[in-house]
Enzyme design. Structure first.
Site, PDB file in Angstrom:
ATOM      1  N   HIS A 169     -91.238  -2.600  75.263  1.00  0.00           N
ATOM      2  CA  HIS A 169     -91.954  -2.708  73.971  1.00  0.00           C
ATOM      3  C   HIS A 169     -91.028  -2.316  72.824  1.00  0.00           C
ATOM      4  O   HIS A 169     -91.226  -1.252  72.241  1.00  0.00           O
ATOM      5  CB  HIS A 169     -93.177  -1.806  73.997  1.00  0.00           C
ATOM      6  CG  HIS A 169     -94.202  -2.144  72.952  1.00  0.00           C
ATOM      7  ND1 HIS A 169     -94.199  -1.600  71.694  1.00  0.00           N
ATOM      8  CD2 HIS A 169     -95.272  -2.965  72.991  1.00  0.00           C
ATOM      9  CE1 HIS A 169     -95.235  -2.058  71.008  1.00  0.00           C
ATOM     10  NE2 HIS A 169     -95.900  -2.891  71.779  1.00  0.00           N
ATOM     11  N   PHE A 170     -90.164  -2.933  72.407  1.00  0.00           N
ATOM     12  CA  PHE A 170     -89.617  -4.217  72.837  1.00  0.00           C
ATOM     13  C   PHE A 170     -88.133  -3.996  73.052  1.00  0.00           C
ATOM     14  O   PHE A 170     -87.507  -3.311  72.247  1.00  0.00           O
ATOM     15  CB  PHE A 170     -89.852  -5.274  71.763  1.00  0.00           C
ATOM     16  CG  PHE A 170     -91.324  -5.480  71.452  1.00  0.00           C
ATOM     17  CD1 PHE A 170     -92.112  -6.248  72.282  1.00  0.00           C
ATOM     18  CD2 PHE A 170     -91.886  -4.874  70.346  1.00  0.00           C
ATOM     19  CE1 PHE A 170     -93.467  -6.456  71.989  1.00  0.00           C
ATOM     20  CE2 PHE A 170     -93.239  -5.071  70.059  1.00  0.00           C
ATOM     21  CZ  PHE A 170     -94.033  -5.850  70.880  1.00  0.00           C
TER      22      PHE A 170
END
Length: 153
Positions: free
Chosen positions: A54-55
């Protein structure tokens, strides 16, 4: 009048919250006044497991985890307000959320400052407001409810 702060280090936090790695999201309590407010911090590092997905290219702390950290801060304030010692008989559960708003992203290297305030408590259910900030800038705000519940054995 005393200017002494009521603080909690990680050892004391671990006595009051059942969460453990990777879900313990409060590192230190800077100050609290039972029945009123609590100020806590979370140091956000690149080593957080959620950053792997994420991410990967642009790591951002998930908003739900910012809210979870805020809820953990309200749980600490609830315990301190009720002058309860932690036990295996009861917990404060995250019971509800209203008016959650996100203003900016939280990235590795940020230090989240949480300010939670008790609005009211009735029959084991507390209503709180919370704000999360980075460098004095609001990241997230919400109204949170937590409920004291007996643990069935």
């Amino acid at each position: 009048m005393s200017n002494q702060l009521n603080t909690m280090d990680i050892k004391e936090i671990l006595k009051f919250l059942p969460h453990r790695y990777p879900f313990l999201l409060i590192d230190r309590v800077l100050d609290f006044t039972p029945g009123e407010t609590l100020h806590a911090i979370k140091n956000v590092t690149i080593n957080e497991p959620f950053f792997q997905g994420h991410f990967p290219v642009q790591p951002v702390m998930p908003g739900v985890l910012i809210l979870e950290a805020m809820a953990q801060a309200t749980g600490l304030l609830a315990f301190k307000t009720m002058s309860e010692e932690p036990s295996n008989d009861a917990l404060y559960y995250f019971a509800g959320i209203d008016k959650a708003r996100f203003k900016r992203v939280v990235e590795p290297g940020d230090q989240l400052h949480f300010e939670v305030q008790m609005i009211k408590e009735r029959r084991g259910i507390g209503v709180f407001t919370g704000v999360a900030k980075v460098d004095g800038e609001i990241v997230c705000s919400a109204e949170i409810m937590c409920a004291r519940r007996e643990i069935s054995k």
